[in-house]
Design a protein around this motif. Structure first.
Motif, PDB file in Angstrom:
ATOM      1  N   GLY A   1      -2.488 -10.714   5.501  1.00  0.00           N
ATOM      2  CA  GLY A   1      -2.816  -9.845   6.895  1.00  0.00           C
ATOM      3  C   GLY A   1      -3.442 -11.063   8.254  1.00  0.00           C
ATOM      4  N   THR A   2      -4.259 -11.970   8.193  1.00  0.00           N
ATOM      5  CA  THR A   2      -4.703 -12.663   9.117  1.00  0.00           C
ATOM      6  C   THR A   2      -3.515 -13.842   9.395  1.00  0.00           C
ATOM      7  N   ARG A   3      -2.495 -13.467   9.005  1.00  0.00           N
ATOM      8  CA  ARG A   3      -1.326 -15.131   8.958  1.00  0.00           C
ATOM      9  C   ARG A   3      -0.653 -13.959   9.920  1.00  0.00           C
ATOM     10  N   TYR A   4       0.164 -12.463  10.099  1.00  0.00           N
ATOM     11  CA  TYR A   4       0.248 -12.025  11.002  1.00  0.00           C
ATOM     12  C   TYR A   4      -0.547 -11.591  12.409  1.00  0.00           C
ATOM     13  N   LEU A   5      -1.488 -11.831  11.849  1.00  0.00           N
ATOM     14  CA  LEU A   5      -2.534 -11.824  13.182  1.00  0.00           C
ATOM     15  C   LEU A   5      -2.334 -13.062  14.087  1.00  0.00           C
ATOM     16  N   ASP A   6      -2.257 -14.120  13.378  1.00  0.00           N
ATOM     17  CA  ASP A   6      -2.295 -15.328  14.076  1.00  0.00           C
ATOM     18  C   ASP A   6      -0.926 -15.408  14.263  1.00  0.00           C
ATOM     19  N   ASN A   7      -0.209 -14.862  14.381  1.00  0.00           N
ATOM     20  CA  ASN A   7       1.834 -14.762  14.753  1.00  0.00           C
ATOM     21  C   ASN A   7       1.425 -13.607  16.213  1.00  0.00           C
ATOM     22  N   LYS A   8       0.632 -13.120  15.946  1.00  0.00           N
ATOM     23  CA  LYS A   8       0.742 -12.438  17.327  1.00  0.00           C
ATOM     24  C   LYS A   8       1.717 -10.943  16.561  1.00  0.00           C
ATOM     25  N   MET A   9       2.145 -10.964  15.176  1.00  0.00           N
ATOM     26  CA  MET A   9       2.680 -10.110  14.991  1.00  0.00           C
ATOM     27  C   MET A   9       1.717  -8.556  14.303  1.00  0.00           C
ATOM     28  N   TYR A  10       1.191  -7.998  15.328  1.00  0.00           N
ATOM     29  CA  TYR A  10      -0.037  -7.263  15.737  1.00  0.00           C
ATOM     30  C   TYR A  10       0.222  -5.787  13.833  1.00  0.00           C
ATOM     31  N   GLY A  11       1.812  -5.132  14.330  1.00  0.00           N
ATOM     32  CA  GLY A  11       1.678  -4.575  13.501  1.00  0.00           C
ATOM     33  C   GLY A  11       2.252  -4.732  12.100  1.00  0.00           C
ATOM     34  N   GLU A  12       2.700  -5.572  11.589  1.00  0.00           N
ATOM     35  CA  GLU A  12       2.343  -6.176  10.082  1.00  0.00           C
ATOM     36  C   GLU A  12       1.385  -5.982   9.728  1.00  0.00           C
ATOM     37  N   ALA A  13       1.024  -6.696  10.805  1.00  0.00           N
ATOM     38  CA  ALA A  13      -0.804  -7.080  10.710  1.00  0.00           C
ATOM     39  C   ALA A  13      -1.600  -5.932  10.113  1.00  0.00           C
ATOM     40  N   LEU A  14      -1.480  -5.085  11.040  1.00  0.00           N
ATOM     41  CA  LEU A  14      -1.961  -3.397  10.620  1.00  0.00           C
ATOM     42  C   LEU A  14      -2.060  -3.225   9.394  1.00  0.00           C
ATOM     43  N   LYS A  15      -0.946  -2.909   8.726  1.00  0.00           N
ATOM     44  CA  LYS A  15      -0.331  -2.653   7.355  1.00  0.00           C
ATOM     45  C   LYS A  15      -0.515  -3.468   6.443  1.00  0.00           C
ATOM     46  N   CYS A  16      -0.943  -4.619   6.543  1.00  0.00           N
ATOM     47  CA  CYS A  16      -1.863  -5.534   5.381  1.00  0.00           C
ATOM     48  C   CYS A  16      -3.037  -5.225   5.395  1.00  0.00           C
ATOM     49  N   PHE A  17      -3.675  -4.893   6.197  1.00  0.00           N
ATOM     50  CA  PHE A  17      -5.572  -4.311   6.896  1.00  0.00           C
ATOM     51  C   PHE A  17      -5.387  -3.201   6.127  1.00  0.00           C
ATOM     52  N   GLN A  18      -5.056  -2.427   6.418  1.00  0.00           N
ATOM     53  CA  GLN A  18      -4.947  -1.011   5.579  1.00  0.00           C
ATOM     54  C   GLN A  18      -4.779  -0.585   4.356  1.00  0.00           C
ATOM     55  N   SER A  19      -4.266  -1.977   3.913  1.00  0.00           N
ATOM     56  CA  SER A  19      -3.477  -1.886   2.324  1.00  0.00           C
ATOM     57  C   SER A  19      -5.535  -2.801   2.168  1.00  0.00           C
ATOM     58  N   ALA A  20      -5.605  -4.281   2.749  1.00  0.00           N
ATOM     59  CA  ALA A  20      -7.032  -4.068   2.254  1.00  0.00           C
ATOM     60  C   ALA A  20      -8.258  -3.444   1.857  1.00  0.00           C
ATOM     61  N   LEU A  21      -7.780  -2.628   2.891  1.00  0.00           N
ATOM     62  CA  LEU A  21      -8.814  -1.520   2.619  1.00  0.00           C
ATOM     63  C   LEU A  21      -9.154  -0.426   1.252  1.00  0.00           C
ATOM     64  N   GLU A  22      -7.827  -0.269   1.204  1.00  0.00           N
ATOM     65  CA  GLU A  22      -7.825   0.397  -0.178  1.00  0.00           C
ATOM     66  C   GLU A  22      -8.404   0.119  -1.368  1.00  0.00           C
ATOM     67  N   TYR A  23      -8.594  -1.717  -1.101  1.00  0.00           N
ATOM     68  CA  TYR A  23      -9.234  -2.523  -2.249  1.00  0.00           C
ATOM     69  C   TYR A  23     -11.214  -3.131  -1.228  1.00  0.00           C
ATOM     70  N   TYR A  24     -11.408  -2.631  -0.523  1.00  0.00           N
ATOM     71  CA  TYR A  24     -12.416  -3.717   0.295  1.00  0.00           C
ATOM     72  C   TYR A  24     -12.889  -2.428   0.809  1.00  0.00           C
ATOM     73  N   PRO A  25     -12.785  -0.923   0.713  1.00  0.00           N
ATOM     74  CA  PRO A  25     -13.676  -0.228   1.841  1.00  0.00           C
ATOM     75  C   PRO A  25     -15.086  -0.103   2.690  1.00  0.00           C
ATOM     76  N   ASN A  26     -15.486  -1.278   2.040  1.00  0.00           N
ATOM     77  CA  ASN A  26     -16.796  -1.694   2.885  1.00  0.00           C
ATOM     78  C   ASN A  26     -17.554  -2.963   3.245  1.00  0.00           C
ATOM     79  N   ASN A  27     -15.890  -3.386   3.961  1.00  0.00           N
ATOM     80  CA  ASN A  27     -15.434  -4.837   4.312  1.00  0.00           C
ATOM     81  C   ASN A  27     -15.951  -4.843   6.058  1.00  0.00           C
ATOM     82  N   GLN A  28     -16.931  -5.448   6.723  1.00  0.00           N
ATOM     83  CA  GLN A  28     -16.512  -4.451   7.940  1.00  0.00           C
ATOM     84  C   GLN A  28     -15.584  -6.029   8.905  1.00  0.00           C
TER      85      GLN A  28
END
Length: 254
Positions: free
Chosen positions: A87-114
Motif C-alpha cells: 500500500g505504501t509503495r502504491y501511495l509513493d507512486n500516487k496510485m491512491y485507488g490501489e493503495a486504498l485497497k491494500c490498506f483495507q486488506s491490511a486492516l483485516e489483520y491489524y484493525p487497531n493500527n493507527q
C-alpha cells in the motif's frame, strides 16, 4: 490402406488422451469435494496424532497443534505487513485507488493500527478529487463518500493515538479546505501545536480557520508566530500577505 492405419493410430491416441483428461478431471472434482472429516483426517495423519487418551498423548497432541496454530498466526501477520508495504509503495507512486485497497486488506489483520487508518484517510482524501460525475447525474455522492471515509479514518487513528500529529494535521486540512467546517479543525490544530510547537503548516491552517470564523486577533497572532519561526522566506512572505488581508477584513468589519 496407409491412411486407414494412420487414422486408427490417431484415434487410439485421441482415446488415450481423452481417458487421461477424464481421469484428471475426476481427480480435480473429487479434490474439490473433500469434506471436513477428510481434512481433519489428513491433519491428524500429518501431525501423527490420532485419538489421544493418556496424559502424555494429550500433551503431545496439544504441542503439535499449537505449533500449527503458531505457523498460521505467523503467516497471517506477515500477510498483513505485506499489504501495508504494498500500500505504501502504491501511495509513493500516487496510485491512491490501489493503495486504498491494500490498506483495507491490511486492516483485516491489524484493525487497531493507527498508521493504517491514517493512510486510508490520505488515500480517500486524494480519491475524492478523482471522484468525478462520470454518469452525469448531477450529484457528487462518490466524492462525499470518500471524504466521509477520510474523516472517519483520521478520527479512528486519533481514537487509537490521540497525540498522532499527522492525523491531527490531515483531519484539520480536511475540515478547513474540503468540508468547509473550519470550526471543527481549531481544537485539533491547537492540540497539534502543543505537540509540535513549530509546525508551520499547521499554523497556516489554524490561522485560516481563525480568519474564517472571524477570530481576527487570533489569526493575526498566528501569522506573527509564523513570521517569527519560519526559516522560509516564501512562507514568511505568505504570512505577511495573509496578515494584511486579515487586518483589512477586521477594519472592514468595524
Amino acid at each position: 490402406m496407409f491412411c486407414s492405419k494412420k487414422n486408427t493410430f490417431q484415434l487410439k491416441n485421441f482415446s488415450l488422451l481423452f481417458a487421461a483428461s477424464a481421469l484428471l478431471c475426476s481427480f480435480v472434482f473429487s479434490s474439490c469435494r473433500v469434506s471436513n472429516k477428510q481434512v481433519i483426517r489428513m491433519q491428524r495423519l500429518e501431525e501423527g496424532v490420532q485419538n489421544p487418551t493418556t496424559i502424555e498423548e494429550l500433551e503431545e497432541a496439544i504441542e503439535k497443534y499449537q505449533k500449527r496454530v503458531q505457523d498460521i498466526q505467523l503467516a497471517q501477520t506477515q500477510t498483513g505487513v505485506w499489504y501495508k508495504i504494498l500500500g505504501t509503495r502504491y501511495l509513493d507512486n500516487k496510485m491512491y485507488g490501489e493503495a486504498l485497497k491494500c490498506f483495507q486488506s491490511a486492516l483485516e489483520y491489524y484493525p487497531n493500527n493507527q498508521n493504517i487508518y491514517y493512510y486510508v484517510g490520505v488515500c480517500a482524501s486524494y480519491m475524492s478529487h478523482a471522484a468525478l460525475d462520470f454518469e452525469a447525474r448531477g450529484t457528487s455522492e462518490k466524492k462525499k463518500n470518500y471524504l466521509n471515509l477520510a474523516e472517519t479514518s483520521f478520527l479512528r487513528a486519533l481514537e487509537i493515538e490521540p497525540r498522532y500529529a499527522r492525523a491531527l494535521y490531515s483531519l484539520s486540512v480536511l475540515y478547513v479546505y474540503e468540508l468547509d467546517e473550519s470550526e471543527k479543525a481549531i481544537p485539533y490544530l491547537e492540540k497539534l501545536l502543543t505537540i509540535e510547537k513549530k509546525h508551520i503548516d499547521g499554523m497556516f491552517v489554524l490561522a485560516r480557520a481563525y480568519y474564517v470564523n472571524y477570530e481576527f486577533d487570533k489569526a493575526v497572532k498566528m501569522y506573527d508566530k509564523i513570521i517569527e519561526n519560519t526559516k522560509s522566506q516564501e512562507k514568511k512572505q505568505d504570512a505577511e500577505n495573509n496578515k494584511k488581508i486579515v487586518l483589512d477584513s477586521a477594519y472592514t468589519e468595524e
